[in-house]
Design a protein around this motif. Structure first.
Motif, PDB file in Angstrom:
ATOM      1  N   MET A  50       0.794  -1.385   0.245  1.00  0.00           N
ATOM      2  CA  MET A  50       0.182   0.068   0.209  1.00  0.00           C
ATOM      3  C   MET A  50       1.035   1.121   0.204  1.00  0.00           C
ATOM      4  O   MET A  50       1.761   1.292   0.768  1.00  0.00           O
ATOM      5  N   ILE A  51       0.717   1.999  -1.022  1.00  0.00           N
ATOM      6  CA  ILE A  51       1.135   3.674  -1.661  1.00  0.00           C
ATOM      7  C   ILE A  51       0.758   4.319   0.007  1.00  0.00           C
ATOM      8  O   ILE A  51       1.289   5.384   0.205  1.00  0.00           O
ATOM      9  N   LEU A  52      -0.417   4.811  -0.430  1.00  0.00           N
ATOM     10  CA  LEU A  52      -1.158   5.763   0.290  1.00  0.00           C
ATOM     11  C   LEU A  52      -3.177   5.172   0.841  1.00  0.00           C
ATOM     12  O   LEU A  52      -3.578   4.990  -0.071  1.00  0.00           O
ATOM     13  N   GLY A  53      -3.298   5.066   1.852  1.00  0.00           N
ATOM     14  CA  GLY A  53      -4.361   4.641   2.515  1.00  0.00           C
ATOM     15  C   GLY A  53      -5.565   6.440   2.968  1.00  0.00           C
ATOM     16  O   GLY A  53      -4.815   7.231   3.413  1.00  0.00           O
ATOM     17  N   THR A  54      -7.474   6.394   2.121  1.00  0.00           N
ATOM     18  CA  THR A  54      -7.629   7.657   2.738  1.00  0.00           C
ATOM     19  C   THR A  54      -9.508   7.503   2.810  1.00  0.00           C
ATOM     20  O   THR A  54      -9.255   6.273   2.304  1.00  0.00           O
ATOM     21  N   TYR A  55     -10.182   7.626   4.025  1.00  0.00           N
ATOM     22  CA  TYR A  55     -11.423   8.386   4.458  1.00  0.00           C
ATOM     23  C   TYR A  55     -12.099   9.057   4.059  1.00  0.00           C
ATOM     24  O   TYR A  55     -11.431   9.940   5.147  1.00  0.00           O
ATOM     25  N   LEU A  56     -12.880   8.764   3.074  1.00  0.00           N
ATOM     26  CA  LEU A  56     -14.704   9.921   3.572  1.00  0.00           C
ATOM     27  C   LEU A  56     -15.433   9.092   4.330  1.00  0.00           C
ATOM     28  O   LEU A  56     -16.089   8.243   3.766  1.00  0.00           O
ATOM     29  N   TYR A  57     -15.813  10.432   5.626  1.00  0.00           N
ATOM     30  CA  TYR A  57     -17.299   9.641   5.938  1.00  0.00           C
ATOM     31  C   TYR A  57     -18.153  11.341   5.515  1.00  0.00           C
ATOM     32  O   TYR A  57     -17.875  12.590   5.857  1.00  0.00           O
ATOM     33  N   SER A  58     -19.405  11.182   5.119  1.00  0.00           N
ATOM     34  CA  SER A  58     -20.360  12.148   4.632  1.00  0.00           C
ATOM     35  C   SER A  58     -21.501  12.049   5.621  1.00  0.00           C
ATOM     36  O   SER A  58     -22.468  10.703   5.498  1.00  0.00           O
ATOM     37  N   GLY A  59     -21.487  13.028   6.688  1.00  0.00           N
ATOM     38  CA  GLY A  59     -22.701  12.164   7.945  1.00  0.00           C
ATOM     39  C   GLY A  59     -23.747  12.905   7.183  1.00  0.00           C
ATOM     40  O   GLY A  59     -24.449  14.628   8.039  1.00  0.00           O
ATOM     41  N   ALA A  60     -24.130  13.670   6.311  1.00  0.00           N
ATOM     42  CA  ALA A  60     -24.882  14.733   5.481  1.00  0.00           C
ATOM     43  C   ALA A  60     -25.588  14.168   4.262  1.00  0.00           C
ATOM     44  O   ALA A  60     -25.117  13.016   3.952  1.00  0.00           O
ATOM     45  N   ASP A  61     -26.458  15.106   3.881  1.00  0.00           N
ATOM     46  CA  ASP A  61     -27.631  14.639   2.844  1.00  0.00           C
ATOM     47  C   ASP A  61     -26.735  15.478   1.307  1.00  0.00           C
ATOM     48  O   ASP A  61     -27.387  15.720   0.471  1.00  0.00           O
ATOM     49  N   SER A  62     -25.306  15.292   1.706  1.00  0.00           N
ATOM     50  CA  SER A  62     -25.178  15.767   0.278  1.00  0.00           C
ATOM     51  C   SER A  62     -23.776  15.204  -0.169  1.00  0.00           C
ATOM     52  O   SER A  62     -23.114  14.354   0.414  1.00  0.00           O
ATOM     53  N   TYR A  63     -23.527  15.323  -1.628  1.00  0.00           N
ATOM     54  CA  TYR A  63     -22.030  14.396  -1.769  1.00  0.00           C
ATOM     55  C   TYR A  63     -21.157  14.821  -1.312  1.00  0.00           C
ATOM     56  O   TYR A  63     -21.486  15.968  -1.572  1.00  0.00           O
ATOM     57  N   SER A  64     -19.985  14.440  -1.343  1.00  0.00           N
ATOM     58  CA  SER A  64     -18.739  14.480  -0.721  1.00  0.00           C
ATOM     59  C   SER A  64     -17.776  13.876  -2.107  1.00  0.00           C
ATOM     60  O   SER A  64     -17.775  12.712  -2.027  1.00  0.00           O
ATOM     61  N   GLY A  65     -16.872  14.825  -2.070  1.00  0.00           N
ATOM     62  CA  GLY A  65     -15.797  13.690  -2.780  1.00  0.00           C
ATOM     63  C   GLY A  65     -14.319  14.105  -1.778  1.00  0.00           C
ATOM     64  O   GLY A  65     -14.446  14.468  -0.827  1.00  0.00           O
ATOM     65  N   ARG A  66     -13.328  13.488  -2.416  1.00  0.00           N
ATOM     66  CA  ARG A  66     -12.123  13.157  -2.172  1.00  0.00           C
ATOM     67  C   ARG A  66     -11.387  12.414  -3.079  1.00  0.00           C
ATOM     68  O   ARG A  66     -10.891  12.071  -3.885  1.00  0.00           O
ATOM     69  N   GLU A  67     -10.211  13.402  -2.774  1.00  0.00           N
ATOM     70  CA  GLU A  67      -9.062  13.107  -4.352  1.00  0.00           C
ATOM     71  C   GLU A  67      -7.123  13.403  -3.678  1.00  0.00           C
ATOM     72  O   GLU A  67      -7.314  14.587  -2.858  1.00  0.00           O
ATOM     73  N   VAL A  68      -6.513  12.477  -4.341  1.00  0.00           N
ATOM     74  CA  VAL A  68      -4.974  12.724  -3.115  1.00  0.00           C
ATOM     75  C   VAL A  68      -4.774  12.911  -4.709  1.00  0.00           C
ATOM     76  O   VAL A  68      -4.574  11.803  -5.678  1.00  0.00           O
ATOM     77  N   THR A  69      -3.736  13.554  -4.215  1.00  0.00           N
ATOM     78  CA  THR A  69      -2.164  13.733  -5.589  1.00  0.00           C
ATOM     79  C   THR A  69      -1.296  13.467  -5.158  1.00  0.00           C
ATOM     80  O   THR A  69      -0.731  14.115  -3.704  1.00  0.00           O
ATOM     81  N   ILE A  70      -0.275  12.485  -5.484  1.00  0.00           N
ATOM     82  CA  ILE A  70       0.917  12.651  -5.118  1.00  0.00           C
ATOM     83  C   ILE A  70       2.159  12.200  -5.910  1.00  0.00           C
ATOM     84  O   ILE A  70       2.069  11.881  -6.582  1.00  0.00           O
TER      85      ILE A  70
END
Length: 105
Positions: A50-70
């Motif tokens: 594994m090079i990198l890990g990330t987690y995203l949690y959305s607690g609301a009624d909206s779209y959420s995104g995650r972008e990782v650049t390395i």
């Protein structure tokens, strides 16, 4: 061409590095617009490292995104794959992506 300079190939979601060098790697995904949803995105090299890990949690009624650049140094023949678990949003608008660009030797 999207493979210019890197000699990348793809098969079954696995990217194979054709030319060794320093790459700028970006991967992203979107979580659906529902409360209490989340996902893990993990970038692996050669299937098990594994090079990198990330987690995203959305607690609301909206779209959420995650972008990782390395930046990452790859050897010719290395493979790269993004693994994810959880709740992802996707349709014909390609809400998840992977980009790898060779930026140096």
């Amino acid at each position: 061409s999207r493979h210019l300079g890197g000699n990348l190939s793809e098969s079954g979601g696995v990217i194979t590095i054709g030319t060794a060098g320093l790459y700028l790697v970006t991967y992203s995904a979107v979580c659906p617009g529902s409360p209490n949803r989340g996902f893990n995105l993990n970038l692996f090299k050669n299937g098990s490292s594994m090079i990198l890990g990330t987690y995203l949690y959305s607690g609301a009624d909206s779209y959420s995104g995650r972008e990782v650049t390395i930046p990452y140094q790859f050897a010719a023949g290395d493979t790269v794959k993004v693994y994810g678990t959880g709740h992802f949003y996707g349709n014909s608008q390609a809400m998840s992506r992977f980009v790898g660009t060779r930026i140096g030797d």
